[in-house]
Design a protein around this motif. Structure first.
Motif, PDB file in Angstrom:
ATOM      1  N   GLY A   1       4.589  -6.154  -1.940  1.00 32.68           N
ATOM      2  CA  GLY A   1       4.131  -7.442  -1.447  1.00 32.68           C
ATOM      3  C   GLY A   1       2.638  -7.443  -1.220  1.00 32.68           C
ATOM      4  N   PRO A   2       2.113  -8.518  -0.669  1.00 33.57           N
ATOM      5  CA  PRO A   2       0.659  -8.602  -0.463  1.00 33.57           C
ATOM      6  C   PRO A   2       0.215  -7.807   0.758  1.00 33.57           C
ATOM      7  CG  PRO A   2       1.729 -10.577   0.342  1.00 33.57           C
ATOM      8  CD  PRO A   2       2.819  -9.744  -0.281  1.00 33.57           C
ATOM      9  N   ILE A   3      -1.057  -7.450   0.765  1.00 37.94           N
ATOM     10  CA  ILE A   3      -1.647  -6.863   1.969  1.00 37.94           C
ATOM     11  C   ILE A   3      -1.766  -7.966   3.013  1.00 37.94           C
ATOM     12  CG2 ILE A   3      -3.778  -5.898   2.911  1.00 37.94           C
ATOM     13  CD1 ILE A   3      -4.138  -4.397   0.308  1.00 37.94           C
TER      14      ILE A   3
ATOM     15  N   PHE B   1       1.668  -2.323  -3.365  1.00 37.88           N
ATOM     16  CA  PHE B   1       1.158  -3.634  -2.970  1.00 37.88           C
ATOM     17  C   PHE B   1       0.654  -4.385  -4.201  1.00 37.88           C
ATOM     18  CE2 PHE B   1       0.583  -1.353   1.120  1.00 37.88           C
ATOM     19  CZ  PHE B   1       1.311  -2.213   1.931  1.00 37.88           C
ATOM     20  N   ASN B   2       0.866  -5.698  -4.215  1.00 40.35           N
ATOM     21  CA  ASN B   2       0.453  -6.507  -5.360  1.00 40.35           C
ATOM     22  C   ASN B   2      -0.190  -7.798  -4.875  1.00 40.35           C
ATOM     23  OD1 ASN B   2       2.691  -8.226  -4.701  1.00 40.35           O
ATOM     24  ND2 ASN B   2       4.021  -6.801  -5.801  1.00 40.35           N
ATOM     25  N   GLY B   3      -0.571  -8.617  -5.852  1.00 41.12           N
ATOM     26  CA  GLY B   3      -1.254  -9.854  -5.512  1.00 41.12           C
ATOM     27  C   GLY B   3      -2.720  -9.613  -5.233  1.00 41.12           C
ATOM     28  N   SER B   4      -3.397 -10.652  -4.843  1.00 39.00           N
ATOM     29  CA  SER B   4      -4.835 -10.552  -4.582  1.00 39.00           C
ATOM     30  C   SER B   4      -5.089 -10.157  -3.131  1.00 39.00           C
ATOM     31  CB  SER B   4      -5.521 -11.881  -4.888  1.00 39.00           C
ATOM     32  OG  SER B   4      -4.959 -12.913  -4.073  1.00 39.00           O
ATOM     33  N   ILE B   5      -6.294  -9.693  -2.886  1.00 37.67           N
ATOM     34  CA  ILE B   5      -6.710  -9.368  -1.517  1.00 37.67           C
ATOM     35  C   ILE B   5      -7.185 -10.665  -0.874  1.00 37.67           C
ATOM     36  CG2 ILE B   5      -8.235  -7.977  -0.086  1.00 37.67           C
ATOM     37  CD1 ILE B   5      -8.479  -6.027  -2.420  1.00 37.67           C
TER      38      ILE B   5
END
Length: 745
Positions: free
Chosen positions: A180-182, A204-208
């Motif tokens: 999931g995202p941070i 972890f995935n997605g954008s910061i």
């Protein structure tokens, strides 16, 4: 006076009692700790005294409440694999809990420990075997440090987990399998205190998401080795206290913002192995405290900014494998007096390699290969007393191989030397010019590949007693392979493909200690390299360790004769490539003794006979090729051999899967070919059938006719017997004829 003295003694006695009572352990907590010790399977804790405040790893406050439980690195394991949350939850005054570096298992999800420890300040459960997901929130608003790294935790890290984290300074969940995202709200709840964030080595995935800028005291942000994407959030550059940004091995893209120059306290910038593009920030040199810049393996372009030379504290500069270019001749590298590692490989840099580089007395590694630089090895290189890694190949202008070798002999600490595609068309240094050879005593890796060098394999290589990898491939080396190569005690990788070598495969090569004995290989250990190295075979990262897997590659030469049966002694070999030579006779069955072989190529030779049936035991093969030989018979049946493409067997007289032509025998692909076997042994069989017929004839003839010939009495009796038989036969026929006439009359 006596009364005063008695009063003084009474005062001391009462104070001792009071002191002891202050530190006496609370009995309910003592029971909880004893229950905890019963859940541990090994080793047993020496918790036997009455006062638990004196037990190992236990600290109490003045009221006798347990405040510290610290048992790191005790080898603790749990009976039944259930985390002892109930017994720990009773320690309600606990402020420090450290059970790190043990083998504790169980789940933290919805455990009582996160509901009862309201005073907890430090929670360290790192390096255990804990699994499951995180609870919904942290146990205490007082908590300052949370370290759950190196476990088996998974799931998402919810934003609600930090709702009470007003005093959180350090949060580390690295080396788990979180996804999931941070969480974006982590800085909103602990903006005034958070200093250390580590999300690295997870999923972890997605954008910061934006929000890091609200962490006004953040010093370290690590989230490398994940699946993060998108660009770097702009508000990250508002955290002017940042000292480290480490985000390697993700899929981040976009340019590095000019605003990074705001981070004047930054010492480490690691954005390697991403997809960053654009030019480097023009004012990168404002970051005067930078010690480590790792931007390799991206798509950065343009030139190195001149301001970079203002980063006078720089220790490591890695820009390899980008699209950077420009003339670096004018760079005054001498200003980087603390520089230890310089990596500019695989770019488009041009010009002359600055001689000012020799002023960097602490340099341990120089990697500038695969550029358009004009390089010459100067005597000044000997001033770099710590130099252990040197890669200058695949540039232009590097000449005089003999002179270069003589200079580099003086680099006493040199471990890795790569000069590929240099000294084009020259002759391999050997003979008189190298008679006084006494260098390279620490050299582990030597590469002179793709140089078009002529001559024979030089005898001075015999002196390289620590050499582990030798790459002389893609040259014009002639002559035979010297037997003394088999005596090099540390050699484990031999790459001599695409040369003009002749003669046979020396049996002495089958006694290489590093490929024969696992004990010897273990004693040698790994090669430590100052910079990462990559295998040309599969572009795999071989970071700081072995340069290649144990290999022998002699393909595309003029070697002939038999493949020696002694080759089976090389039990640690992973790659054997003898393709495109003139080897003949059978494939040695002993190759199957190399149980961990991963790549075997014997194609394009003159090998005959069958593929040994024992090859079915080579269970680690990922690449196999015996095409274009004179092999025949069925392909041995095994899931491994049948998994390869038919092209690996073509150009022979083979049959069976994976080839389309089926074998004639019905006994299976691995049954012996009886027709071939009969043909091979026909001339060697004893003709028992004809012998038995002859013996029968002789016995019958002489058993019956012999007595008649040798004994007159027997002969007369025999003839008399025949006359009687004849007479009786005639009488019998006459009676039959008379009887038939009467019937018809």
């Amino acid at each position: 006076m006596a009364n005063a003295f008695l009063f003084f003694l009474l005062l001391i006695f009462s104070s001792n009692i009071t002191f002891e009572n202050i530190h006496a352990c609370n009995q309910s907590e003592r029971s909880s700790l004893l229950f905890l010790s019963l859940t541990l399977s090994s080793p047993q804790l020496n918790w036997t005294s009455a006062d638990c405040c004196n037990w190992e790893g236990i600290t109490c406050n003045r009221d006798g409440w347990v405040t510290h439980l610290q048992l790191p690195s005790k080898g603790l394991t749990l009976k039944g694999g259930i985390f002892p949350s109930s017994s720990l939850a009773n320690l309600t005054h606990l402020t420090h809990l450290n059970l790190s570096h043990n083998s504790l298992s169980g789940s933290l999800d919805q455990t009582e420990i996160f509901l009862s420890l309201n005073d907890l300040e430090i929670l360290d459960l790192s390096y255990n075997l804990l699994f499951g997901v995180l609870p919904s929130s942290l146990p205490s608003s007082h908590i300052r440090i949370v370290d759950l790294s190196s476990n088996r935790l998974h799931g998402a890290v919810s934003s609600s987990f930090f709702q009470q984290a007003w005093n959180l300074t350090s949060f580390n969940v690295s080396n788990n399998t979180f996804s999931g995202p941070i969480p974006s709200s982590i800085c909103r709840h602990s903006s005034s205190s958070l200093r250390h964030l580590d999300f690295s080595f997870n999923n972890f995935n997605g954008s910061i998401s934006s929000g890091l800028g609200k962490c006004s005291k953040l010093q370290v942000f690590r989230a490398g080795h994940n699946y993060l994407s998108g660009s770097l959030p702009e508000d990250m550059f508002n955290s002017t206290t940042l000292e480290e940004i480490s985000l390697p091995l993700n899929s981040l893209y976009g340019a590095v913002s000019e605003r990074i120059s705001n981070l004047t306290h930054l010492t480490t910038l690691d954005l390697s192995y991403n997809q960053l593009s654009g030019v480097l920030p023009l004012h990168l040199g404002k970051l005067s405290k930078l010690k480590h810049i790792l931007l390799d393996f991206n798509y950065l372009e343009g030139s190195l900014p001149l301001s970079l030379m203002n980063c006078t504290n720089l220790v490591e500069l890695r820009m390899g494998t980008n699209n950077l270019g420009g003339d670096i001749s004018m760079l005054n590298i001498s200003k980087l007096s603390q520089l230890s590692k310089l990596d500019l490989w695989k770019n488009n840099f041009s010009g002359i390699l600055p001689r000012s580089i020799y002023s960097c007395k602490f340099l341990k590694a120089i990697h500038v290969s695969h550029n358009n630089l004009e390089v010459q090895i100067q005597p000044e290189i000997l001033s770099l007393k710590s130099l252990s890694f040197l890669a200058l190949g695949w540039n232009k202008g590097l000449t005089n191989v003999t002179g270069a070798m003589k200079i580099l002999m003086g680099c006493k600490r040199l471990v890795f030397l790569s000069l590929g595609s240099s000294f084009l068309g020259e002759e391999m240094p050997n003979g008189v010019e190298m008679a006084d050879f006494n260098g390279f005593q620490n050299l582990r890796h030597l590469e002179l590949s793709s140089c078009n060098l002529s001559g024979i394999i030089p005898s001075w290589l015999l002196n390289l007693k620590k050499l582990q990898a030798l790459n002389l491939s893609h040259n014009r080396i002639t002559g035979s392979i010297p037997s003394w190569l088999g005596t090099l005690p540390k050699l484990q990788t031999l790459m001599m493909q695409v040369n003009q070598l002749s003669g046979e495969f020396p049996k002495e090569l089958c006694t290489l200690p590093m490929l024969v004995s696992g004990q010897t290989a273990a004693q040698v250990g790994s090669i430590y390299l100052e910079l990462p190295v990559y295998s040309n075979a599969d572009a795999a990262l071989l970071q700081y360790l072995y340069v290649y897997s144990p290999s022998i590659n002699l393909s595309h030469n003029f070697l002939g004769g038999n493949i020696p049966i002694e080759i089976g002694q090389l039990q640690l070999l992973r790659l054997l490539d003898l393709s495109a030579n003139n080897f003949s006779s059978n494939i040695p069955d002993q190759i199957s003794n190399i149980k961990y072989m991963e790549r075997l190529d014997l194609s394009m030779n003159h090998l005959s006979g069958k593929i040994p049936a024992s090859f079915t035991g080579l269970n680690f093969l990922s690449s196999f090729n015996v095409s274009y030989n004179n092999l025949g018979g069925p392909i041995p049946s095994s899931t491994q051999l049948q998994s390869f493409n038919a092209s690996a067997f073509e150009g022979n007289q083979l049959c069976g899967a994976p080839l389309p032509n089926k074998c004639q025998t019905t006994e299976g692909a691995d049954a012996p070919d009886m027709s071939t076997q009969d043909a091979d042994t026909k001339d060697h069989q004893i003709p028992w059938f004809y012998i038995s017929v002859a013996l029968g004839f002789i016995t019958g003839f002489w058993g019956v006719c012999g007595p008649l010939v040798l004994m007159r009495k027997w002969r007369y009796a025999y003839y008399h017997f025949l006359d009687n038989v004849q007479d009786r036969f005639h009488v019998m026929i006459a009676k039959c004829m008379a009887s038939m006439r009467r019937k018809f009359v």
